[in-house]
Motif scaffolding. Structure first.
Motif, short mmCIF file in Angstrom:
data_model
loop_
_atom_site.label_atom_id
_atom_site.label_comp_id
_atom_site.label_asym_id
_atom_site.label_seq_id
_atom_site.Cartn_x
_atom_site.Cartn_y
_atom_site.Cartn_z
N GLU A 10 -39.57 -18.75 26.42
CA GLU A 10 -39.84 -17.86 27.95
C GLU A 10 -38.53 -16.93 27.80
O GLU A 10 -37.34 -17.39 27.64
CB GLU A 10 -39.67 -18.79 29.05
CG GLU A 10 -40.08 -17.94 30.33
CD GLU A 10 -40.11 -18.84 31.67
OE1 GLU A 10 -40.44 -18.03 32.55
OE2 GLU A 10 -39.96 -19.94 31.44
N ARG A 18 -39.10 -15.94 37.60
CA ARG A 18 -39.79 -17.25 38.21
C ARG A 18 -39.03 -18.20 39.17
O ARG A 18 -39.45 -18.29 40.14
CB ARG A 18 -40.28 -17.74 36.99
CG ARG A 18 -41.21 -18.91 37.23
CD ARG A 18 -42.15 -19.27 35.99
NE ARG A 18 -41.13 -19.80 34.97
CZ ARG A 18 -41.21 -21.07 34.84
NH1 ARG A 18 -41.71 -21.83 35.70
NH2 ARG A 18 -40.28 -21.79 33.86
N TYR A 126 -46.52 -16.23 31.86
CA TYR A 126 -44.96 -15.80 31.65
C TYR A 126 -44.82 -15.22 30.45
O TYR A 126 -45.59 -14.68 29.62
CB TYR A 126 -44.21 -17.39 31.49
CG TYR A 126 -44.54 -18.15 30.26
CD1 TYR A 126 -43.55 -18.01 29.26
CD2 TYR A 126 -45.36 -18.91 30.33
CE1 TYR A 126 -43.61 -18.60 27.99
CE2 TYR A 126 -45.47 -19.59 28.80
CZ TYR A 126 -44.53 -19.52 27.76
OH TYR A 126 -45.07 -20.16 26.55
#
Length: 477
Positions: A10, A18, A126
């Protein structure tokens, strides 16, 4: 405040976005400001923390692990100046507070098929790091063209938020992923994200070996083709114009330091190093594994037990801690002078040495014998040498009688061989050979006293009307 763990690969920008959404912040910038204030309030001697340190303490992760697995630093800072800790990214993150958020592409990229897969498995999507790599236009997993969004705070929202309004990479550009060099480049750049940093000197040496085998230029001089010119020839112009427009516009034969610098120990980005590896090597696994080796850690250097060097060089070496570049400024001399003297003394540059090796070489230099330049001879010594030059070369007797005309010419021209040849109308080699056979040396550098003594010897010499003798040279075995 709630802290959620980052997902595999990520991107740091997406992770902060997030975190912000989970904790009710409107943007990641607002989250960072809040974390920064909390950090300041709990620190006695406050220093601006790097972005990664704001959350790693709460995530239970080491800062170095987070930087390597979730930022683009492993790609943009693939090499380093330092030798002692060449594989650390923390020093880069500490140099600027938001260095970990570095993202040089002009948009945020994502794969629609990855988004669908994430929604099925996780319930949300994501941002992945390898989609943000420069030069990557298609997803390495699904081979589908990437989508992208030109928004300043695009990473604050999940990719699925932008699917309806995002643009797609043109088909002709996405299909270039199958080009041999570009395909290798994508694989190598993705592998960079999982590697530690490499020393720029070791990287330069590795590239130089490969480029030299290909006949490409590795030094400033010479007519060989530069790596930047070969990349222009091998790669499609569309790909270069999109991802490296400065290189696409470069004129042939003109140096391009951002790429040519990979063989000059310059700090270049991962784009330059990955392109060089992709161009020079067909085997990706071999290229990456060898590139990130540290041969100087595996093979200890052997140092001389005793060295002889000039006192100014000894002082400069110790003052500049063995850095030849710094020594040139300290001594106000050019690099070739410094390197030539240090190579002659057998003393290496200490830039690439570890602490133990540096300690050894510094002790050797401290105990070095100082080279004393011989004192130039005085005027009296030079005059004495000039007045006695040639006295020891005068023979006591001649080896054989002289030809009458040679004796007359020698005395008339005071031993000048050139004038003798002209007066006798002979080849100068013939005159020289006869004088050697007789045993009379050249008087070119004789002093007056030596010349007078030789003249007396020639006057008393016997003469004979001999035939010219040709001396055969002995053949070497």
């Amino acid at each position: 405040m709630f802290f959620v763990q980052p997902l595999p690969d990520e991107f740091v920008g997406g992770h902060f976005g997030r975190l912000g959404r989970v904790n009710g912040y409107n943007s990641s910038s607002q989250l960072i400001r809040e974390l920064d204030q909390c950090f300041r309030s709990g620190a006695k001697d406050w220093e601006p923390p790097s972005v990664d340190r704001l959350i790693t303490t709460h995530l239970g992760m080491e800062s170095e692990e987070y930087l390597q697995k979730h930022t683009m630093l492993p790609f943009y800072w693939v090499t380093t100046f330092e030798r002692e800790e060449p594989r650390k990214f923390e020093s880069v993150a500490k140099s600027r507070q938001r260095a970990a958020l570095k993202h040089e592409r002009d948009a945020a990229y994502f794969c629609d098929e990855c988004v669908d897969s994430d929604k099925r498995d996780l319930g949300f999507s994501y941002w992945r790091r390898f989609h943000q790599l420069p030069g990557v236009d298609a997803c390495p997993i699904h081979s589908a063209a990437l989508s992208y969004i030109h928004k300043q705070h695009a990473f604050d929202e999940p990719p699925q938020r932008w699917s309806a309004i995002a643009e797609t990479v043109p088909k002709e550009l996405a299909e270039l992923q199958y080009h041999p060099v570009i395909s290798r480049y994508i694989k190598i750049s993705s592998r960079f994200l999982n590697q530690r940093r490499q020393c720029r000197y070791v990287a330069s040496a590795f590239h130089s070996t490969a480029l030299r085998q290909m006949g490409l230029k590795v030094v400033l001089r010479g007519s060989a083709t530069r790596i930047s010119d070969r990349v222009q020839q091998e790669l499609p112009s569309l790909w270069l114009a999109t991802h490296w427009p400065e290189l696409a516009k470069k004129l042939k034969g003109v140096p391009f330091s951002a790429l040519d610098g990979v063989v000059g120990s310059q700090v270049c980005t991962g784009l330059a190093h990955a392109l060089t590896l992709a161009l020079c090597h067909d085997d990706v696994d071999y290229a990456v594994s060898k590139f990130f080796e540290l041969p100087l850690d595996l093979h200890k250097l052997s140092f001389p037990k005793k060295v002889i060097m000039r006192s100014d060089m000894q002082n400069a070496y110790l003052q500049c801690e063995g850095n030849f570049s710094a020594m040139t400024k300290f001594l106000e001399k050019d690099m070739s002078t410094v390197t030539r003297h240090m190579k002659k003394a057998g003393v290496p540059s200490a830039v690439l040495l570890n602490e133990a090796e540096r300690h050894v070489i510094f002790e050797i230099v401290r105990d070095a014998d100082i080279f004393v330049k011989p004192k130039p001879p005085s005027k009296e010594d030079l005059a004495l040498e000039k007045d006695s030059r040639g006295l020891s070369e005068i023979p006591k007797t001649l080896l054989m009688p002289m030809r009458p005309e040679m004796k007359v010419a020698y005395l008339a021209n005071h031993g000048d061989i050139t004038k003798m040849a002209k007066s006798l109308d002979l080849n100068i080699a013939t005159v020289i050979n006869h004088m050697r056979q007789v045993g009379i040396p050249s008087t070119r550098y004789f002093c007056k006293k030596a010349l007078q003594e030789l003249m007396e010897l020639v006057r008393e010499a016997e003469t004979a009307d001999l035939r010219w003798v040709r001396v055969k040279r002995l053949l070497k075995d």
